[in-house]
Design a protein around this motif. Structure first.
Motif, PDB file in Angstrom:
ATOM      1  N   TYR A   1       9.151  28.724  -1.857  1.00  0.00           N
ATOM      2  CA  TYR A   1       9.738  28.581  -2.897  1.00  0.00           C
ATOM      3  C   TYR A   1      10.380  27.178  -3.095  1.00  0.00           C
ATOM      4  CZ  TYR A   1      10.615  33.704  -3.056  1.00  0.00           C
ATOM      5  OH  TYR A   1      10.284  34.900  -3.042  1.00  0.00           O
ATOM      6  N   HIS A   2      10.163  26.802  -4.543  1.00  0.00           N
ATOM      7  CA  HIS A   2      10.764  25.309  -4.972  1.00  0.00           C
ATOM      8  C   HIS A   2      11.875  25.819  -5.639  1.00  0.00           C
ATOM      9  CE1 HIS A   2      10.205  21.825  -7.700  1.00  0.00           C
ATOM     10  NE2 HIS A   2      11.486  21.738  -7.064  1.00  0.00           N
ATOM     11  N   PRO A   3      13.279  25.637  -5.079  1.00  0.00           N
ATOM     12  CA  PRO A   3      14.452  26.258  -5.663  1.00  0.00           C
ATOM     13  C   PRO A   3      15.195  25.306  -6.682  1.00  0.00           C
ATOM     14  CG  PRO A   3      14.773  25.824  -3.709  1.00  0.00           C
ATOM     15  CD  PRO A   3      13.247  25.361  -3.669  1.00  0.00           C
TER      16      PRO A   3
ATOM     17  N   GLY B   1      12.421  13.603 -13.887  1.00  0.00           N
ATOM     18  CA  GLY B   1      12.907  14.975 -13.758  1.00  0.00           C
ATOM     19  C   GLY B   1      12.902  15.710 -12.602  1.00  0.00           C
ATOM     20  N   LEU B   2      11.964  15.243 -11.613  1.00  0.00           N
ATOM     21  CA  LEU B   2      12.189  15.830 -10.225  1.00  0.00           C
ATOM     22  C   LEU B   2      12.609  14.875  -9.161  1.00  0.00           C
ATOM     23  CD1 LEU B   2       8.675  16.852 -11.160  1.00  0.00           C
ATOM     24  CD2 LEU B   2      10.280  18.448 -10.200  1.00  0.00           C
ATOM     25  N   PRO B   3      13.762  15.567  -8.275  1.00  0.00           N
ATOM     26  CA  PRO B   3      14.508  14.921  -7.115  1.00  0.00           C
ATOM     27  C   PRO B   3      13.473  14.801  -6.074  1.00  0.00           C
ATOM     28  CG  PRO B   3      15.281  17.062  -7.339  1.00  0.00           C
ATOM     29  CD  PRO B   3      14.273  16.836  -8.488  1.00  0.00           C
TER      30      PRO B   3
ATOM     31  N   SER C   1      16.050  23.974 -15.210  1.00  0.00           N
ATOM     32  CA  SER C   1      17.137  24.367 -15.376  1.00  0.00           C
ATOM     33  C   SER C   1      17.823  23.330 -16.233  1.00  0.00           C
ATOM     34  CB  SER C   1      17.666  24.291 -13.858  1.00  0.00           C
ATOM     35  OG  SER C   1      18.167  22.882 -13.657  1.00  0.00           O
ATOM     36  N   ASP C   2      17.288  22.158 -16.385  1.00  0.00           N
ATOM     37  CA  ASP C   2      17.921  21.124 -17.386  1.00  0.00           C
ATOM     38  C   ASP C   2      17.941  21.460 -18.641  1.00  0.00           C
ATOM     39  OD1 ASP C   2      15.897  18.756 -15.674  1.00  0.00           O
ATOM     40  OD2 ASP C   2      18.194  19.051 -15.259  1.00  0.00           O
ATOM     41  N   ILE C   3      17.290  22.702 -18.993  1.00  0.00           N
ATOM     42  CA  ILE C   3      17.220  23.314 -20.294  1.00  0.00           C
ATOM     43  C   ILE C   3      18.534  23.473 -20.849  1.00  0.00           C
ATOM     44  CG2 ILE C   3      16.534  25.519 -19.719  1.00  0.00           C
ATOM     45  CD1 ILE C   3      15.102  23.570 -22.677  1.00  0.00           C
TER      46      ILE C   3
ATOM     47  N   TYR D   1      13.875  16.188  -3.300  1.00  0.00           N
ATOM     48  CA  TYR D   1      13.971  17.400  -2.405  1.00  0.00           C
ATOM     49  C   TYR D   1      12.816  18.257  -2.979  1.00  0.00           C
ATOM     50  CZ  TYR D   1      16.510  20.724  -5.669  1.00  0.00           C
ATOM     51  OH  TYR D   1      16.621  21.515  -6.866  1.00  0.00           O
ATOM     52  N   SER D   2      12.265  18.008  -4.410  1.00  0.00           N
ATOM     53  CA  SER D   2      11.240  18.755  -4.941  1.00  0.00           C
ATOM     54  C   SER D   2      10.032  18.473  -4.206  1.00  0.00           C
ATOM     55  CB  SER D   2      10.933  18.588  -6.496  1.00  0.00           C
ATOM     56  OG  SER D   2      12.281  19.195  -7.103  1.00  0.00           O
ATOM     57  N   TYR D   3       9.726  17.218  -3.685  1.00  0.00           N
ATOM     58  CA  TYR D   3       8.674  16.644  -3.284  1.00  0.00           C
ATOM     59  C   TYR D   3       8.605  17.385  -1.474  1.00  0.00           C
ATOM     60  CZ  TYR D   3       7.550  13.255  -6.802  1.00  0.00           C
ATOM     61  OH  TYR D   3       7.213  12.717  -7.963  1.00  0.00           O
TER      62      TYR D   3
HETATM   63  N1  6CW Z   1      15.712  18.596 -13.093  1.00  0.00           N
HETATM   64  C1  6CW Z   1      15.082  19.479 -12.660  1.00  0.00           C
HETATM   65  C2  6CW Z   1      14.496  19.242 -11.263  1.00  0.00           C
HETATM   66  C3  6CW Z   1      14.163  20.482 -10.313  1.00  0.00           C
HETATM   67  C4  6CW Z   1      14.991  20.870  -9.371  1.00  0.00           C
HETATM   68  N2  6CW Z   1      14.519  21.969  -8.780  1.00  0.00           N
HETATM   69  C5  6CW Z   1      13.209  22.464  -9.386  1.00  0.00           C
HETATM   70  C6  6CW Z   1      12.658  23.730  -9.444  1.00  0.00           C
HETATM   71  C7  6CW Z   1      11.644  23.781 -10.265  1.00  0.00           C
HETATM   72 CL1  6CW Z   1      10.723  25.250  -9.855  1.00  0.00          CL
HETATM   73  C8  6CW Z   1      11.629  22.847 -11.157  1.00  0.00           C
HETATM   74  C9  6CW Z   1      12.322  21.885 -11.473  1.00  0.00           C
HETATM   75  C10 6CW Z   1      13.228  21.656 -10.560  1.00  0.00           C
HETATM   76  C11 6CW Z   1      16.059  20.830 -12.731  1.00  0.00           C
HETATM   77  O1  6CW Z   1      16.742  20.822 -12.102  1.00  0.00           O
HETATM   78  O2  6CW Z   1      15.375  21.548 -13.703  1.00  0.00           O
END
Ligand code: 6CW
Ligand code: FAD
Length: 518
Positions: free
Chosen positions: A91-93, A455-457, A50-52, A459-461
């Motif tokens: 899901y990893h949201p 890049g990964l918080p 989403s950072d894009i 909660y992703s883990y």
């Molecule tokens: N900073 C990243 C971290 C992130 C938070 N949730 C997700 C889910 C997925 Cl599929 C990938 C990445 C991420 C971001 O917010 O993009």
């Protein structure tokens, strides 16, 4: 001043770099991009973080400017299919983890007697993904949740400075080749010199710095700073400057892929608002829904599966729609260059490093590298401190993502093939082994995950550990001494909000069909 930049390579990395540098420095620098008309780009790379959005905002581009040109759709999460057991998914949201009385909601979930779907109990997005919903209403407004569009949020930060402040609720899927084409126009409109030609040689001066590159038809291209975007070849950084490559294959064995681009009857099947990763005997298959087609591919380890078996598996997975589609077989270089910046050469993209696209991190790596290059851009004295800080930041991001991907395999419940059995016996780096032991007692938090920005918080883990299921987790002991009424109210609020959003949001197909007048 360093103000003459030569970029070699016209894939996603080359054109993201050219466009961003022009947006950053305008006419204060000259940028030349040379790309071969014969050597193809990797041709995949279609799901993002989403950072894009910070990249497009920096270029002053709105969704309506670029999404239609790239057949782009929204991505609310990655759906992990059959990682825990056949038929199971989670899901990893892109959604902040809620807390109650200082403990993450997942901790309360463990305490209150886990169900089969932590994601549906702790996140609203899981229900939206299951229902195929768009994150925007037909009038364009964003769903109501903890990120409020247009509200005061820190602007002008790099991704690493931004992390944790807000969680934007979606990322994108887009056609990589169309994005490169769009950014070509953006860049050349702003003065980037575009040359289609092959670089035949890289000429070094007596110090071992790049003096110029020699092209087939346009002679010598001189510059101050050379950016190597030649993909896995690493023509300038790895070959000419002999920067070694650090392989990750001891912990991430997947080194091959076969990809298909399959036309899609969206009206009939809809447009799923997530990337899907479905396990197979020797790896996993990605499915990326675009407007009008899907991008799909099997990522596998050649020690366990031949290219022919992989293609057969992929075609069986896709079904008859794949019959007429040509397969694209790819060998992947997994790992990173020991230094992405040496002397006056910076490698960005696959030259710098790459891990399998399980969490769609390739373009994130590019975006992060470009942000850090601007932050550490050299002066004429080329102070080594800037280069060293850049190399450290880039190496940490890739090493951290590598660790995060290893957790997916250590946690995966599948053990029905030698490939999956071996995911549990492969040696784990000591630091990660220690972190995993810690997580068995206390869920991941900012103090006990990989210690540098990657890049990964936390909660992703949590999502991956709770979703895959093979690593045993337990709630914080304090919760057995704490009243859980507030947590139960939070779970109920999530259920109510998910029901409201599913009932009121359009499907992703309805949204894009309306936006594009389809
Ligand atoms: N900073 C990243 C971290 C992130 C938070 N949730 C997700 C889910 C997925 Cl599929 C990938 C990445 C991420 C971001 O917010 O993009
Ligand atoms: C199977 C697979 C799936 C992926 N999925 C995702 C995903 O879902 N999300 C994501 O973010 N990333 C993904 N990636 C990564 C993504 O594809 C890359 O990060 C992105 O495409 C950048 O590639 P690149 O520009 O570095 O290299 P390439 O696309 O390989 O481009 C190299 C360029 O260099 C040029 N070139 C090479 N040699 C010369 C020469 N001698 N002279 C002139 N030009 C030259 C070529 O012509 C080309 O233009 C995936 C990668 C693979 C392999």
């Amino acid at each position: 001043m360093v103000d003459n930049v030569v970029i070699v390579g016209g894939g996603t990395a080359g054109w993201m770099t050219a466009s961003y540098l022009k947006a950053a420095f305008a006419d204060r620098i000259s940028v030349t991009l040379v790309e071969s008309g014969k050597i193809g780009t990797i041709g995949v790379g279609e799901a993002t973080f989403s950072d894009i959005r910070h990249f497009f905002e920096f270029l002053d581009l709105r969704e309506e400017d670029w999404m239609p040109a790239c057949n782009a759709t929204y991505k609310l999460a990655v759906r992990f299919q059959d990682w825990r057991r056949p038929g199971h998914h989670f899901y990893h949201p892109f959604e902040q983890m809620r807390s109650v009385k200082g403990f993450p909601l997942t901790d309360w979930w463990l305490q209150s007697g886990p169900t089969d779907r932590f994601d549906k109990d702790c996140f609203v997005m899981a229900s939206l993904c299951d229902a195929g919903r768009s994150p925007r209403y037909l009038n364009g407004s964003l769903l109501e949740q903890d990120f409020v569009e247009g509200a005061e949020e820190p602007v002008g930060l790099t991704m690493s400075e931004h992390q944790g402040k807000t969680q934007f609720p979606y990322a994108y899927h887009f056609e990589a080749a169309l994005l490169a084409k769009y950014l070509t126009g953006y860049s050349t409109d702003r003065g980037v010199r575009h040359i289609v030609d092959e670089v035949e040689d890289v000429r070094l001066d007596e110090r071992g710095w790049i003096d110029h590159v020699l092209t087939k038809e346009h002679g010598e291209l001189h510059g101050d700073l050379f950016i190597d975007c030649t993909g896995f070849r690493g023509m300038l950084l790895n070959k000419a400057l002999e920067v070694p490559f650090v392989s990750y294959q001891d912990t991430l064995p997947n080194d091959s892929a076969v990809a298909l681009q399959v036309p899609l009857d969206m009206k009939k099947v809809g447009i799923r608002p997530c990337t899907t990763a479905t396990t197979r005997d020797a790896g996993w298959i990605w499915t990326i829904p675009l407007f009008g087609r899907i991008g799909t591919g099997y990522v596998y380890a050649k020690d366990y599966c031949t290219p022919e078996e992989a293609e057969r598996t992929l075609r069986e997975f896709v079904g008859p729609e794949a019959a007429e589609v040509e397969a694209n077989h790819i060998r992947m270089r997994i790992g990173r260059s020991a230094q992405s910046w040496k002397n006056n050469c910076v490698g960005i993209g696959l030259t710098s490093g790459f891990v399998e696209p399980l969490e769609s991190t390739g373009i994130f790596f590019i975006h992060h590298a470009i942000e850090q290059l601007v932050k550490h851009f050299p002066a004429a004295d080329w102070r080594p401190e800037l280069r060293d800080a850049y190399n450290s930041a880039v190496a940490h991001v890739m090493d951290g993502v590598r660790e995060f991907l290893v957790v997916h395999y250590l946690g995966a419940g599948r053990d029905d093939t030698q490939y999956w059995k071996d995911t549990k016996t492969r040696e784990v780096p000591d630091a990660l082994a220690e972190r995993i032991e810690r997580w068995k007692v206390q869920l991941p938090d900012s103090e006990n995950v990989f210690p540098y920005y990657h890049g990964l918080p936390p909660y992703s883990y949590m999502c991956i550990l709770l979703g895959t299921g093979a690593i045993p987790l337990r709630p914080s002991p304090a919760l057995s001494l704490t009243d859980e009424t507030a947590a139960q109210k939070e779970f109920a609020a999530i259920r109510d909000k998910a029901r409201h959003l599913v009932d009121t949001l359009p499907s992703q197909y309805e949204y894009f069909a309306a936006m594009r007048g389809a």
